[in-house]
Design a protein around this motif. Sequence first.
Motif, PDB file in Angstrom:
ATOM      1  N   LEU A 195       1.326  -1.572   2.830  1.00 55.93           N
ATOM      2  CA  LEU A 195       1.844  -1.464   4.225  1.00 55.93           C
ATOM      3  C   LEU A 195       0.876  -0.922   4.815  1.00 55.93           C
ATOM      4  O   LEU A 195      -0.510  -0.729   4.031  1.00 55.93           O
ATOM      5  N   ARG A 200       8.545  -1.101  -1.104  1.00 53.16           N
ATOM      6  CA  ARG A 200       7.703  -0.797   0.042  1.00 53.16           C
ATOM      7  C   ARG A 200       6.481  -1.067   0.161  1.00 53.16           C
ATOM      8  O   ARG A 200       5.696  -1.979   0.407  1.00 53.16           O
ATOM      9  N   TRP A 220      12.890   5.343   7.088  1.00 52.91           N
ATOM     10  CA  TRP A 220      13.532   3.662   7.606  1.00 52.91           C
ATOM     11  C   TRP A 220      13.471   3.602   8.939  1.00 52.91           C
ATOM     12  O   TRP A 220      13.659   2.347  10.065  1.00 52.91           O
ATOM     13  N   GLY A 257      10.370  -2.036  13.384  1.00 54.56           N
ATOM     14  CA  GLY A 257       9.530  -3.535  13.168  1.00 54.56           C
ATOM     15  C   GLY A 257      10.462  -4.542  14.040  1.00 54.56           C
ATOM     16  O   GLY A 257      10.127  -5.472  14.183  1.00 54.56           O
ATOM     17  N   GLY A 270       8.929   2.304   8.708  1.00 57.83           N
ATOM     18  CA  GLY A 270       8.710   1.503   7.439  1.00 57.83           C
ATOM     19  C   GLY A 270       7.978   2.179   6.127  1.00 57.83           C
ATOM     20  O   GLY A 270       7.301   1.655   5.310  1.00 57.83           O
ATOM     21  N   GLN A 271       7.636   3.621   6.200  1.00 50.51           N
ATOM     22  CA  GLN A 271       6.336   4.289   5.851  1.00 50.51           C
ATOM     23  C   GLN A 271       7.185   5.497   4.994  1.00 50.51           C
ATOM     24  O   GLN A 271       7.690   6.336   6.001  1.00 50.51           O
TER      25      GLN A 271
END
Length: 633
Positions: A195, A190, A88, A3, A91-92
């Motif tokens: 998500l 998160r 990291w 990201g 992001g999942q």
Amino acid sequence: VIGIAREVAAFSNSSLKIPEVILEEKGPKIDDIVEVIVEDKKLCPRYSTKIVDDIKMKKTPLWMQVLLKSIGIRPINCVADISNFVMWETGQPLHIFDFEKIGGKKVVIRKAKEGEKILNLDGNLRNLDSSMLVIADKEYPIAIAGVMGGLESEVTYSTKRVLIESANFNQANIMRTSKKLRLRTEASNRFEKGLDPNSTIFALNRCAQLINNYTEGNIIKGVIDIYPDPVSKWSVKLRPERANKIIGIDIKQERMEEILNSLELKVKKLKEVNRKVIEVQIPTFRTDLRSEVDLIEEVARMHNFDNIQAILPVHSQKGGLNREQNIVRNLKNVIISKGFYEVWNFSFDHPKSFDLLRLDEKDQLRNAIELQNPITKEHTIMRTTLIPSLLNTVRINLFRGETSIYIFELAKKFSPKEGQFLPDEPLYLGVAACGLIKQSHWLEKAEEVDFYLIKGLLEKIYESLYIKDLKFLPLTHPSFHPGKSAKILIGNKELGILGQIHPEVQNNFHLDKPVYIMELDCNILIEESQKCMYFQEIIKHPKSVIDLAIIVDEQVSWSQISDIVKEEGGKKLEELRLFDIYRGEQIEKGKKSMAFNLSFRDPKGSLTDREVNIITNRIIKALKEKISAKLRE
């Protein structure tokens, strides 16, 4: 990390390079090895999993250890470190189970049963309830979905076969579960923010690839991917003219399209006649872009906020205070001018305060609104009176050594309305005074706060608001000292109460000095206040002053006497002032002497002694008839 890279690519006008994922799958199909069942598809919109077999657990590569330590993550073992690294990177969040520890070779995503427990990876045993989503095997929970895995299915150095989980969970449910358990993790943090459900497969394959590369494991053929309601891209319309108006500068439409395209937001080609509107296709990884203002924000930040000049808005109308706001401001200024300090207390209270105030079980003040989610155990209801808050503030200040305490609070009280969702919220004024009026001096003794200090403040308030017809009546109230309190009326409307706090209430609040309290309904003050002051011509004729002293029963109040004298005195009675109250040997027990002077004046001419005597005798007669008063010789 991907990201962040996407943002950097957009800012620097560069191309984005995402790690290439190529899998070499071997062995039987995954469907023949494990069964996955999602019982609650609302709480788990997507669940994806793969299996890696024949793992040879090795040390985590040094470069990966360094990267994980740089973001505060302690390396554990190669497989666990890879799952953290991929989380990291993409992001999942992922979770990896030791497959041999999954009972019945069956994975069930379900709600927890009441009374179920799980021993988590942090070594804590936690109680679950039916609102929480869990990952379970044939019999027991093996992980709290989206929060933390279980210790009994943990990957260790002896692990040979792993099941990788990459899922999408309902963000509200994860937030509630995390809050209930008081357990915040990188994964729950998160999931709480929401998500992209379409990112699970890439993260899953990336994790399987790295495990295969660094543990020499074999990736079992296929993937189990339960995704009943796929999420597609959506479109949002953007009006360039509207965007420029909100941002405050003129950005060309071509520049806006360039910015949006750089963020992987596909701008649809429109005909020339429709160029006033841009239709933008939003990728599913941008869950934050749902409306036109979201796109306008993207255009503004990518154009660089430093390029937007700060200009104060131009107002066509002048701001100002309305009548009610002006009255409240004037009220504050009057109270502050008398040496009082404004305080702000919580609008919350505890039911025990009603007991401390000695209120009856059926008292209306006990009908309070309960808070569904109180911030502390001491604040569980909305307050129906300001008195407990003021007394607690006085106690704190006395404890800190203050000797003179003069405080007030302008705040709302809350009481439920029958048949209505929202409560009644009248504005009230609460005043408290305690301690010394004057400090001791070599010429003067110290003076204690008394009833007349608060009464004098009230008189100053109604003078400043030009309120007429203020009355004081004896008050019987469980929270106030008998004989040292009064009910306040304006005409027939009950304005409030004032007086000394009852000694038992004083003890209940751990106060070592008497406290004088006043509580007024500000809505009545505002309603009864005059909109403007009135002037009258100065009377040139002299006034006649007469002093009277009468003996009355102890229970007769000055308010009763005042009403009778004013009624009989008529328009020629200019002023009535009480100057002495006497109780002693010369007065019969149960009686008191009240001395006052009467000022008479007639705007049409000078009053004769005869006229004054007629009015005075009429007043004396009325006092004898109505309250059995006797003229003191």
